[in-house]
Enzyme design. Sequence first.
Site, mmCIF file in Angstrom:
data_model
loop_
_atom_site.group_PDB
_atom_site.id
_atom_site.type_symbol
_atom_site.label_atom_id
_atom_site.label_comp_id
_atom_site.label_asym_id
_atom_site.label_seq_id
_atom_site.Cartn_x
_atom_site.Cartn_y
_atom_site.Cartn_z
ATOM 1 N N ARG A 67 0.870 -1.181 0.000
ATOM 2 C CA ARG A 67 0.000 0.000 0.000
ATOM 3 C C ARG A 67 0.904 1.227 0.000
ATOM 4 O O ARG A 67 1.767 1.346 0.869
ATOM 5 C CB ARG A 67 -0.865 -0.043 1.252
ATOM 6 C CG ARG A 67 -1.889 1.065 1.393
ATOM 7 C CD ARG A 67 -2.770 0.775 2.630
ATOM 8 N NE ARG A 67 -3.956 1.609 2.696
ATOM 9 C CZ ARG A 67 -4.028 2.726 3.416
ATOM 10 N NH1 ARG A 67 -2.990 3.153 4.092
ATOM 11 N NH2 ARG A 67 -5.159 3.415 3.432
ATOM 12 N N SER A 78 -12.786 -3.253 -0.450
ATOM 13 C CA SER A 78 -13.056 -2.716 0.894
ATOM 14 C C SER A 78 -14.538 -2.496 1.078
ATOM 15 O O SER A 78 -15.212 -1.973 0.190
ATOM 16 C CB SER A 78 -12.391 -1.345 1.080
ATOM 17 O OG SER A 78 -11.017 -1.425 0.889
ATOM 18 N N LYS A 125 -5.152 5.027 9.275
ATOM 19 C CA LYS A 125 -5.867 5.509 8.098
ATOM 20 C C LYS A 125 -6.815 6.627 8.533
ATOM 21 O O LYS A 125 -7.577 6.450 9.475
ATOM 22 C CB LYS A 125 -6.667 4.360 7.472
ATOM 23 C CG LYS A 125 -7.542 4.779 6.291
ATOM 24 C CD LYS A 125 -8.293 3.576 5.735
ATOM 25 C CE LYS A 125 -9.364 4.016 4.754
ATOM 26 N NZ LYS A 125 -9.413 3.133 3.589
#
Length: 207
Positions: free
Chosen positions: A39, A108, A137
């Site tokens: 990521r 997601s 996040k």
Amino acid sequence: VVADYSLYFVADAGFAAGRDLLPLIEAAVRGGVTAVQVRAKDLPVRQFLDLGRRAADSLKRHNIPLIINDRLDIALACGAAGVHLGQDDMPVSQARKIVGRRLVLGVSANNADEALEAERLGADYIGLGPIYATSSKTTDLPLVGEEGIRRLKGRVRIPLVAIGGITAANARAVKEAGADGIAVISAILGAPDPEAAARRLRTSFPA
Ligand code: TZP
Ligand code: MG
């Protein structure tokens, strides 16, 4: 072959803050992670691709699937096993048209509607979260909680991978709620010994 998502390490370049992710990924693999995502929200495409290629080379030797976050093009270019798509990324139906069965497609979801829709449109697994509060996040999404896992369990056939604030201390509760896997950033990358941290998570959430 159905991949094993039981301990899914999200190797986040932002969280690593300048540390090379490769040795950290290799430590996590020694500790027993079963899948790895790269990521990189803030890396230029070329650096993301370079990192993806290095991760793919290493993980192929260990037979661990590599999933690229957000970018289908990078997943294809670096020979990854799959791509993970958020609610604002390429729709999974579109991605499936492009890659067919060549890539695993993860999506997601924050709630049952998003999860059911992702499954209907061809997702191979769901990343459900955030389960608990997390600082890895920035998001204003509501927390899913263990109750949210429990409510969704049995309504989707594809694997449910729980993400957000998961540690060795709460992994058992997440498993008992019905998750097929746990995905973590800080529980591995924020640990002084990532290999030992992965091993502990493995014990708390066996496949
Ligand atoms: N998606 C939902 S929560 C989250 C992502 C990428 C962050 C997970 O990080 P951590 O450190 O395991 O809570
Ligand atoms: Mg995304």
